[in-house]
Design an enzyme around this catalytic site. Structure first.
Site, mmCIF file in Angstrom:
data_model
loop_
_atom_site.group_PDB
_atom_site.id
_atom_site.type_symbol
_atom_site.label_atom_id
_atom_site.label_comp_id
_atom_site.label_asym_id
_atom_site.label_seq_id
_atom_site.Cartn_x
_atom_site.Cartn_y
_atom_site.Cartn_z
ATOM 1 C CB SER A 173 -0.867 -0.036 1.264
ATOM 2 O OG SER A 173 -1.310 1.241 1.593
ATOM 3 C CE1 TYR A 215 -4.146 -2.130 4.833
ATOM 4 C CE2 TYR A 215 -3.561 0.124 4.265
ATOM 5 C CZ TYR A 215 -3.898 -1.161 3.881
ATOM 6 O OH TYR A 215 -3.981 -1.478 2.539
HETATM 7 N N1 LIG Z 1 -8.523 -0.351 -2.302
HETATM 8 C C1 LIG Z 1 -7.457 0.416 -2.068
HETATM 9 O O1 LIG Z 1 -7.500 1.639 -2.245
HETATM 10 C C2 LIG Z 1 -6.153 -0.209 -1.612
HETATM 11 C C3 LIG Z 1 -5.044 0.637 -1.455
HETATM 12 C C4 LIG Z 1 -3.844 0.084 -1.029
HETATM 13 C C5 LIG Z 1 -3.739 -1.266 -0.802
HETATM 14 N N2 LIG Z 1 -4.829 -2.064 -0.945
HETATM 15 C C6 LIG Z 1 -4.662 -3.504 -0.685
HETATM 16 O O2 LIG Z 1 -5.175 -4.211 -1.797
HETATM 17 C C7 LIG Z 1 -5.726 -5.454 -1.366
HETATM 18 C C8 LIG Z 1 -7.159 -5.572 -1.827
HETATM 19 O O3 LIG Z 1 -7.896 -4.499 -1.250
HETATM 20 P P1 LIG Z 1 -9.424 -4.239 -1.585
HETATM 21 O O4 LIG Z 1 -9.603 -2.777 -1.700
HETATM 22 O O5 LIG Z 1 -9.868 -5.143 -2.652
HETATM 23 O O6 LIG Z 1 -10.065 -4.668 -0.180
HETATM 24 P P2 LIG Z 1 -11.306 -5.633 0.117
HETATM 25 O O7 LIG Z 1 -11.556 -5.531 1.582
HETATM 26 O O8 LIG Z 1 -12.425 -5.312 -0.807
HETATM 27 O O9 LIG Z 1 -10.747 -7.047 -0.256
HETATM 28 C C9 LIG Z 1 -10.028 -7.865 0.639
HETATM 29 C C10 LIG Z 1 -10.681 -9.244 0.633
HETATM 30 O O10 LIG Z 1 -9.921 -10.087 1.490
HETATM 31 C C11 LIG Z 1 -10.827 -10.896 2.210
HETATM 32 N N3 LIG Z 1 -10.192 -11.287 3.478
HETATM 33 C C12 LIG Z 1 -9.905 -10.481 4.532
HETATM 34 N N4 LIG Z 1 -9.363 -11.205 5.524
HETATM 35 C C13 LIG Z 1 -9.282 -12.482 5.065
HETATM 36 C C14 LIG Z 1 -8.810 -13.689 5.631
HETATM 37 N N5 LIG Z 1 -8.308 -13.728 6.871
HETATM 38 N N6 LIG Z 1 -8.881 -14.827 4.898
HETATM 39 C C15 LIG Z 1 -9.390 -14.804 3.635
HETATM 40 N N7 LIG Z 1 -9.870 -13.686 3.054
HETATM 41 C C16 LIG Z 1 -9.808 -12.535 3.764
HETATM 42 C C17 LIG Z 1 -12.048 -10.029 2.456
HETATM 43 O O11 LIG Z 1 -13.218 -10.805 2.679
HETATM 44 C C18 LIG Z 1 -12.121 -9.227 1.165
HETATM 45 O O12 LIG Z 1 -13.003 -9.828 0.243
HETATM 46 C C19 LIG Z 1 -5.541 -5.487 0.144
HETATM 47 O O13 LIG Z 1 -4.354 -6.170 0.430
HETATM 48 C C20 LIG Z 1 -5.409 -4.021 0.514
HETATM 49 O O14 LIG Z 1 -4.698 -3.866 1.712
HETATM 50 C C21 LIG Z 1 -6.030 -1.574 -1.348
#
Ligand SMILES: NC(=O)c1ccc[n+]([C@@H]2O[C@H](COP(=O)([O-])OP(=O)(O)OC[C@H]3O[C@@H](n4cnc5c(N)ncnc54)[C@H](O)[C@@H]3O)[C@@H](O)[C@H]2O)c1
Length: 326
Positions: free
Chosen positions: A128, A153
């Protein structure tokens, strides 16, 4: 046919990445615990769409459950892992820190163990922009120091980078980290500002404008982000050496000030927001601005979607989604 194991496949980004890979002819094994951090029906909706593709199978299980992971890896011959499951969100890490340690650190350790035990040579994973903390330089280059995160985080995401690096060097896995910058779009995340602002503006509730609006975010439209992930994926899978470890930013490279962002949402919705100006929140950084030189060096990555166009697409989808819900 090559098989990609995608964790977090019911999540916002995981869903789009899985869909794009299915469209390119890969088999995808999705893995997600469908937790209730936000509306589970949205996660199920994403999985239902993926299940229309014959080459998609889904495991509803936790990455903290090693047996669950083993079951999936024993049933399919996995060529690549794209690890996107995480406990996301800066705010929630102040109230529920254990979720971040469990999922982002213990969970990532299990994914690394899975790669080691099953000799899976390629692991891409989500980091991130938050790992940069309050950087001294305006433009965030991947080689800047990232040892002063300002939220738990961010600290867990930084820890992931370090853990993956160690496994790559010790066990010959190729690792590629992707630092995502504020991703938005249709089927997005209800916990993020663009969605919450839309909810509140429509209900005439005031929105909180943190740091008195003096914040910049490098908003990245989901289609542009997926182009970046796929570009890196095709570059990465051609790497012949073992134990490589690389990190890239995926962002638009075009920061937008919070007030401009709010004005754009107002324009798209056609209604002015009631605003309450507030102090900066704990855990927030003032500015994110992605330097995308590195990703552009290895693949043809450029962002195509202007913030107004991206928010319009989000809002069109959001209206339909809420209509169905009503
Ligand atoms: N969306 C953003 O702006 C953003 C920015 C920086 C980093 N990220 C990273 O990108 C990745 C995806 O983010 P996103 O926005 O799709 O978030 P999201 O919350 O929509 O997706 C994460 C998914 O992981 C699943 N999950 C969480 N804990 C779990 C576990 N213990 N076992 C199995 N599944 C689990 C959740 O059910 C969810 O569907 C993450 O690693 C997040 O930290 C996202």
């Amino acid at each position: 046919m090559e098989t990609v194991f995608i964790t977090g496949s019911a999540g916002f980004i995981g869903f789009y990445v899985a869909k794009a890979l299915l469209e390119q002819g890969y088999a995808v094994v999705g893995y997600d615990n469908l937790n209730d951090y936000y509306d589970i029906s949205l996660k199920r909706m994403r999985i239902n769409i993926l299940e229309r593709y014959g080459r998609f199978v889904f495991y509803e299980a936790d990455i903290c459950d090693m047996d669950g992971l083993e079951k999936a890896a024993n049933a399919y011959s996995i060529d690549y892992v794209i690890h996107l499951a995480a406990q996301a969100g800066v705010r929630y890490s102040l109230t529920c820190p254990e979720k971040y340690i469990e999922t982002n650190i213990v969970g990532t350790f299990h994914i690394l163990e899975l790669c080691r035990r099953h000799q899976i040579g390629y692991l891409m994973y989500a980091s991130s922009s938050s790992v940069y903390g309050e950087a001294e330089e305006e433009k965030l280059r991947v080689d800047l120091k990232t040892d002063a995160p300002v939220s738990l985080y961010a600290a867990t995401k930084k820890s992931d980078e370090v853990l993956v690096h160690t496994y790559c060097k010790n066990f010959g896995i190729n690792g590629l980290g992707m630092r995502f910058f504020t991703v938005y779009g249709p089927l997005g995340r209800p916990d993020m500002a663009y969605w919450k602002f839309a909810d509140k503006i429509l209900c005439d509730e005031p929105i909180e404008v943190f740091n008195y609006g003096k914040q910049y975010r490098d908003f990245t439209y989901i289609d542009d982000l997926v182009d970046g992930v796929l570009g890196l994926f095709s570059y990465f899978k051609k790497l012949k050496k073992k134990g490589a470890y690389e990190i890239y930013n995926i962002g638009s490279g075009n920061p937008v000030e919070l007030m401009t962002f709010i004005e754009t949402i107002e324009e798209v919705i056609g209604k002015e927001a009631r605003k309450v100006m507030c102090e900066k929140r704990i855990g927030d950084v003032e500015k994110t601005y992605a330097d995308i030189t590195e990703i552009q060096r290895v693949c043809a990555f450029y962002t195509k979607t202007h913030i107004k166009e991206g928010l319009e697409r989000f809002y069109n989808w959001y209206r339909e989604y809420n209509r169905k819900d009503a």
